[in-house]
Design an enzyme around this catalytic site. Structure first.
Site, PDB file in Angstrom:
ATOM      1  N   GLN A   1       0.859  -1.276   0.130  1.00 37.41           N
ATOM      2  CA  GLN A   1       0.100   0.086   0.164  1.00 37.41           C
ATOM      3  C   GLN A   1       0.742   1.270  -0.059  1.00 37.41           C
ATOM      4  O   GLN A   1       1.774   1.311   0.946  1.00 37.41           O
ATOM      5  CB  GLN A   1      -0.859   0.028   1.156  1.00 37.41           C
TER       6      GLN A   1
ATOM      7  N   ASP B   1      -3.685   1.764  -3.098  1.00 33.62           N
ATOM      8  CA  ASP B   1      -4.444   2.699  -1.819  1.00 33.62           C
ATOM      9  C   ASP B   1      -4.050   4.087  -2.151  1.00 33.62           C
ATOM     10  O   ASP B   1      -3.355   4.839  -1.303  1.00 33.62           O
ATOM     11  CB  ASP B   1      -4.120   2.180  -0.661  1.00 33.62           C
TER      12      ASP B   1
ATOM     13  N   ASP C   1      -7.759  -1.251  -4.802  1.00 32.47           N
ATOM     14  CA  ASP C   1      -8.531  -0.238  -3.852  1.00 32.47           C
ATOM     15  C   ASP C   1      -7.823   1.237  -3.692  1.00 32.47           C
ATOM     16  O   ASP C   1      -7.663   1.587  -2.616  1.00 32.47           O
ATOM     17  CB  ASP C   1      -8.264  -0.902  -2.425  1.00 32.47           C
TER      18      ASP C   1
END
Length: 366
Positions: free
Chosen positions: A163, A186, A213
């Site tokens: 991330q 992210d 995401d």
């Protein structure tokens, strides 16, 4: 088409600017702050000027933020690549950042921490700590700025925490207008400071790209006229390559993410991306993620047959608050109705920016 993240890295690698005194000659441009004044002719007494070549009050954004105590301060940021991490604490309310050229490609705040990057003194940064820019203050506004995290998986095969956040926004009434958010996993963390706080955020005419995401968090956020682009991945042999949205809305919050009049495009093969999956974090196992996508064009990169999937089998997406309304494009074709929950006309009448944001109207006078 907006400059892709890899194109951005190629174009800017030789031009990256570190905080501190400039080592290269200043460019010939004599008005780095455009129509927004200068240290000699301040826009307001509370305005500070940032320029990597020393023509402002500060050469780094963080130095200007640190100096901008109190409320209602403005930072005018000259074109340049600012390689640094920046944090706006909760006490610096009603702050405004302006990219002086009016083009977000010209003002880039970038760094390269990931969740698994070691910290000095031990441990790793974690997802939140990886953010290039963190905004905790209420009433924050940014215009014409690129927030980027250029950490790459391929360069760090030994790191498992991949991330790498470009921007983490936590404050209430946070507005981002004509901004860009570049990263992979992210990228844009639209969040709140606590479970009990329903922080409102507004993103208009923005561009965000990534793979896993890359728009996520528990804020009450409206994305209006925004462009989301999914990146190709050569490290995976099969779909899904990733997920555009991963909301983690608190169960008590009646409004999560609202995407209206936007578009989703892709640099990956057709149907290789999911539109969303619900994030129920360990810190809030009662979360009920909410996402409404309406009047938006979904390109062929989105899997039209099964656009949603689970992040955890314990929290199936069907139990969350996902819905669509009047979307278009090949990624919006309804082939399996039970996989595409749709709002009724009556429900859609309440899925608007005005309802989502209440008495705060950031689109007025901008």
């Amino acid at each position: 088409m907006p400059l892709s993240r890899r194109g951005f890295l190629t174009a800017s690698a030789a031009a990256a600017v570190a905080p501190g005194p400039a080592t290269a000659p200043a460019p010939a441009r004599t008005r780095p702050f455009g129509r927004y004044g200068s240290p000699a002719r301040r826009l307001t007494p509370g305005t500070l000027y940032v320029d990597p070549h020393g023509r402002g009050d500060f050469t780094s954004v963080q130095a200007a933020v640190t100096a901008a105590t109190g409320s209602g301060r403005t930072l005018v940021i000259a074109p340049g690549r600012y390689r640094e991490t920046v944090a706006v604490d909760a006490g610096r309310t009603e702050m405004t950042w302006i990219g002086a050229s009016g083009n977000p490609r010209d003002v880039v705040i970038v760094h390269d921490n990931a969740a698994g990057t070691p910290k000095p003194g031990g441990g790793t940064h974690g997802t939140s700590g990886s953010a290039t820019t963190t905004v905790r203050a209420d009433g924050f506004t940014a215009r014409w700025i690129t927030f980027a995290n250029d950490w790459l998986r391929a360069d760090h095969p030994d790191v498992t925490g991949t991330q790498a956040v470009a921007l983490k926004a936590q404050g209430d009434r946070g507005a981002f207008l004509h901004c860009r958010f570049l990263g992979h996993q992210d990228t844009l963390y639209a969040d709140s400071p606590a479970l009990s706080v329903f922080a409102r955020q507004y993103y208009a005419h923005c561009y965000a790209e990534g793979d896993v995401d890359f728009v996520f968090g528990r804020a009450t956020a409206v994305f209006e006229h925004c462009h989301f682009r999914t990146l190709n991945r050569t490290d995976l042999a099969a779909a899904p390559y990733g997920f555009v949205f991963a909301p983690s809305t608190a169960a008590a919050n009646p409004r999560g993410y609202l995407v209206v009049r936007g578009r989703v495009t892709s640099g990956a093969p057709d149907a290789c991306y999911k539109l969303a999956r619900p994030w129920v974090p360990s810190s809030d196992p009662t979360a009920r993620p909410m996402l409404t996508v309406r009047d938006t064009r979904l390109g062929p990169g989105i899997d039209a047959v099964a656009p949603y999937t689970d992040m955890s089998a314990a929290h199936p997406w069907q139990d969350q608050r996902f819905a669509e309304y009047r979307n278009s494009g090949p990624g919006a074709v309804v082939t399996v109705p039970e996989n595409r929950p749709q709002l009724t006309d009556e429900q859609a009448a309440s899925a608007t920016r005005a309802v989502w944001l209440g008495d705060w109207t950031p689109w007025e006078g901008r």
